[in-house]
Design an enzyme around this catalytic site. Structure first.
Site, PDB file in Angstrom:
ATOM      1  N   GLU A  18       0.823  -1.210   0.000  1.00  0.00           N
ATOM      2  CA  GLU A  18       0.000   0.000   0.000  1.00  0.00           C
ATOM      3  C   GLU A  18       0.858   1.263   0.000  1.00  0.00           C
ATOM      4  O   GLU A  18       0.392   2.349   0.365  1.00  0.00           O
ATOM      5  CB  GLU A  18      -0.938  -0.018   1.208  1.00  0.00           C
ATOM      6  CG  GLU A  18      -1.909  -1.187   1.202  1.00  0.00           C
ATOM      7  CD  GLU A  18      -2.748  -1.271   2.455  1.00  0.00           C
ATOM      8  OE1 GLU A  18      -3.722  -0.502   2.562  1.00  0.00           O
ATOM      9  OE2 GLU A  18      -2.433  -2.092   3.336  1.00  0.00           O
ATOM     10  N   SER A 177      -6.577  -2.195   1.684  1.00  0.00           N
ATOM     11  CA  SER A 177      -6.752  -1.659   0.336  1.00  0.00           C
ATOM     12  C   SER A 177      -7.094  -2.742  -0.683  1.00  0.00           C
ATOM     13  O   SER A 177      -6.819  -2.603  -1.872  1.00  0.00           O
ATOM     14  CB  SER A 177      -5.504  -0.889  -0.116  1.00  0.00           C
ATOM     15  OG  SER A 177      -5.314   0.248   0.686  1.00  0.00           O
ATOM     16  N   TYR A 246      -8.264   3.007  -6.208  1.00  0.00           N
ATOM     17  CA  TYR A 246      -7.215   4.010  -6.332  1.00  0.00           C
ATOM     18  C   TYR A 246      -6.777   4.346  -7.753  1.00  0.00           C
ATOM     19  O   TYR A 246      -6.184   5.396  -7.978  1.00  0.00           O
ATOM     20  CB  TYR A 246      -5.989   3.559  -5.534  1.00  0.00           C
ATOM     21  CG  TYR A 246      -6.287   3.328  -4.085  1.00  0.00           C
ATOM     22  CD1 TYR A 246      -6.644   4.377  -3.250  1.00  0.00           C
ATOM     23  CD2 TYR A 246      -6.256   2.042  -3.537  1.00  0.00           C
ATOM     24  CE1 TYR A 246      -6.945   4.170  -1.919  1.00  0.00           C
ATOM     25  CE2 TYR A 246      -6.547   1.821  -2.199  1.00  0.00           C
ATOM     26  CZ  TYR A 246      -6.890   2.892  -1.401  1.00  0.00           C
ATOM     27  OH  TYR A 246      -7.189   2.684  -0.088  1.00  0.00           O
ATOM     28  N   ARG A 285     -12.065   3.703  10.498  1.00  0.00           N
ATOM     29  CA  ARG A 285     -13.207   3.538   9.606  1.00  0.00           C
ATOM     30  C   ARG A 285     -13.709   2.114   9.792  1.00  0.00           C
ATOM     31  O   ARG A 285     -12.921   1.163   9.726  1.00  0.00           O
ATOM     32  CB  ARG A 285     -12.783   3.759   8.151  1.00  0.00           C
ATOM     33  CG  ARG A 285     -13.966   3.852   7.162  1.00  0.00           C
ATOM     34  CD  ARG A 285     -13.502   3.730   5.726  1.00  0.00           C
ATOM     35  NE  ARG A 285     -13.067   2.360   5.447  1.00  0.00           N
ATOM     36  CZ  ARG A 285     -11.913   2.044   4.863  1.00  0.00           C
ATOM     37  NH1 ARG A 285     -11.052   2.971   4.522  1.00  0.00           N
ATOM     38  NH2 ARG A 285     -11.614   0.774   4.652  1.00  0.00           N
ATOM     39  N   ASP A 287     -16.149  -0.872   8.450  1.00  0.00           N
ATOM     40  CA  ASP A 287     -16.788  -1.296   7.206  1.00  0.00           C
ATOM     41  C   ASP A 287     -17.855  -2.351   7.485  1.00  0.00           C
ATOM     42  O   ASP A 287     -17.649  -3.256   8.307  1.00  0.00           O
ATOM     43  CB  ASP A 287     -15.752  -1.863   6.239  1.00  0.00           C
ATOM     44  CG  ASP A 287     -14.673  -0.848   5.878  1.00  0.00           C
ATOM     45  OD1 ASP A 287     -14.877   0.352   6.149  1.00  0.00           O
ATOM     46  OD2 ASP A 287     -13.641  -1.258   5.324  1.00  0.00           O
ATOM     47  N   GLU A 301     -14.819  -5.117   8.958  1.00  0.00           N
ATOM     48  CA  GLU A 301     -13.523  -4.879   9.581  1.00  0.00           C
ATOM     49  C   GLU A 301     -13.416  -3.454  10.082  1.00  0.00           C
ATOM     50  O   GLU A 301     -14.232  -2.586   9.739  1.00  0.00           O
ATOM     51  CB  GLU A 301     -12.387  -5.164   8.598  1.00  0.00           C
ATOM     52  CG  GLU A 301     -12.372  -4.266   7.373  1.00  0.00           C
ATOM     53  CD  GLU A 301     -11.260  -4.660   6.399  1.00  0.00           C
ATOM     54  OE1 GLU A 301     -10.924  -5.840   6.324  1.00  0.00           O
ATOM     55  OE2 GLU A 301     -10.744  -3.753   5.729  1.00  0.00           O
ATOM     56  N   ASN A 303     -10.596  -0.364  10.152  1.00  0.00           N
ATOM     57  CA  ASN A 303      -9.356   0.128   9.556  1.00  0.00           C
ATOM     58  C   ASN A 303      -8.840   1.264  10.433  1.00  0.00           C
ATOM     59  O   ASN A 303      -9.434   2.342  10.482  1.00  0.00           O
ATOM     60  CB  ASN A 303      -9.623   0.622   8.127  1.00  0.00           C
ATOM     61  CG  ASN A 303      -8.367   0.939   7.359  1.00  0.00           C
ATOM     62  OD1 ASN A 303      -7.466   1.571   7.880  1.00  0.00           O
ATOM     63  ND2 ASN A 303      -8.315   0.518   6.112  1.00  0.00           N
ATOM     64  N   GLY A 307      -7.615   5.496   4.489  1.00  0.00           N
ATOM     65  CA  GLY A 307      -7.029   6.351   3.477  1.00  0.00           C
ATOM     66  C   GLY A 307      -7.431   7.803   3.640  1.00  0.00           C
ATOM     67  O   GLY A 307      -8.552   8.117   4.050  1.00  0.00           O
TER      68      GLY A 307
END
Length: 351
Positions: A18, A177, A246, A285, A287, A301, A303, A307
């Protein structure tokens, strides 16, 4: 008396697949730092693990971000009190060796403030197997999974087929990612997916495919965290992989997500519960999946360093919640100092 600007060492790159995402996050963070209040000092870490000087690091960023940086020297030393040239670290690093507790341990040893979670939460947030076990312990709904060690790639096929079935998704346990993820529709593709994921990690997890909406929710805070409005990721076919996130920018990111009031409330409650279950601080974050048909909500999950690129969901969700990007960075830096001060009150003697 002259106003003293806060010097922010922004770490990016790293020993991770990443690496490029991290550089994009760093550029966005540097662009959002108010130059009247902050001095941005870039520190790049090469894939080899080599730490670069600020002048070399700035040259790796887009020109507009690099021009906003100071190239004054910094020194990070594991002995408390020896670090120089900065006041706080913003570790804009994603994946292993940056988001998984290793760097956080170094910063704790050095006794310097940093944005985000500490060692334990960072490590648990990176290891999807451990994370999901903690979710189950706390009664948080999450999909079933089978953990597979690299040395056992061919030994658990029947177990996976019995517990998970097809189609299934195979993921490196310690990566983000959507790197290293493949969908398996049968025995042969399962073997290939495990072999591919093993190129990125020593442990994999296998989960069932679920037809669902993909929802995300931002969390911000230390002892009294808050949640953002949720957002939704809509992908036209396939899944939300690295290229879609991305490179192609083809996903439809909807903020706020169109949810019923009970759904929104449940997602916010589960986001806080998942955040606290693994001991997060600063930010994360969370999810989710909302299963089509049943409407059941699953936590996918957490994070711990989401990002921060120009298209990332975390800052978008907070902007929609009334916290624009520069104010979000301010909050995160303030939380870093607050957490550090609290930790410094811990005693190291027995008297």
């Amino acid at each position: 008396m002259a106003f003293q600007k806060t010097r922010v060492a922004v770490l990016f790159g790293g020993r991770s697949s990443e690496h490029e995402v991290s550089a994009r996050s760093a550029a966005s963070i540097i662009g959002a730092l108010d130059p009247a209040r902050y001095v941005a000092i870039p520190v790049a870490i090469e894939r080899s693990g080599l730490w670069l000087e600020p002048a070399e690091s700035a040259a790796l960023l887009p020109a507009d971000a690099g021009e906003r940086c100071s190239v004054a020297g910094v020194e990070l030393h594991p002995e408390p009190g020896r670090s120089q040239g900065f006041d706080v670290v913003f570790p804009a690093l994603h994946g292993p060796y940056g988001e998984d507790g290793r760097l956080q341990g170094l910063l704790d040893l050095a006794d310097v403030p940093y944005v985000g979670s500490g060692v334990l939460a960072s490590a648990c947030g990176m290891d999807k197997d451990v994370m999901k076990q903690l979710f189950r312990f706390h009664g948080i709904p999450t999909l079933d999974h089978v953990a597979v060690a690299w040395r056992n790639l061919g030994d658990q096929l029947e177990e996976i087929e019995e517990a998970i079935g097809y189609p299934a998704f195979v993921k490196p346990a310690n990566l983000g990612s959507s790197v290293g993820i493949r969908r398996a529709g049968g025995r042969r593709s399962l073997e290939e997916a495990l072999e591919y994921a093993a190129e990125f990690d020593d442990k994999m997890i296998v989960e069932p495919e679920v037809v669902a909406r993909e929802i995300e929710c931002g969390v911000l805070g230390n002892e009294e965290p808050e949640v953002s409005v949720p957002g939704e990721i809509v992908v036209d076919g396939g899944f939300y992989d690295y290229d879609t996130k991305y490179l192609n920018d083809t996903a439809d990111l909807r903020v706020p997500a169109e949810l019923s009031e009970p759904q929104g409330r449940e997602i916010g409650e589960l986001a806080l519960k998942a955040y606290q279950a693994i001991g997060c601080s600063g930010l994360a974050r969370v999810d989710f999946f909302i299963e089509t048909g049943s409407g059941r909500i699953w936590v996918n999950e957490v994070n711990t360093m989401p990002g921060f690129t120009s298209i990332s969901m975390y800052p978008r969700m907070w902007a929609s919640s009334g916290v624009p990007y520069p104010a979000l960075i301010d909050r995160l830096i303030g939380l870093a100092f607050s957490r550090h001060e609290r930790k410094r009150r811990i005693r190291f003697d027995q008297q």
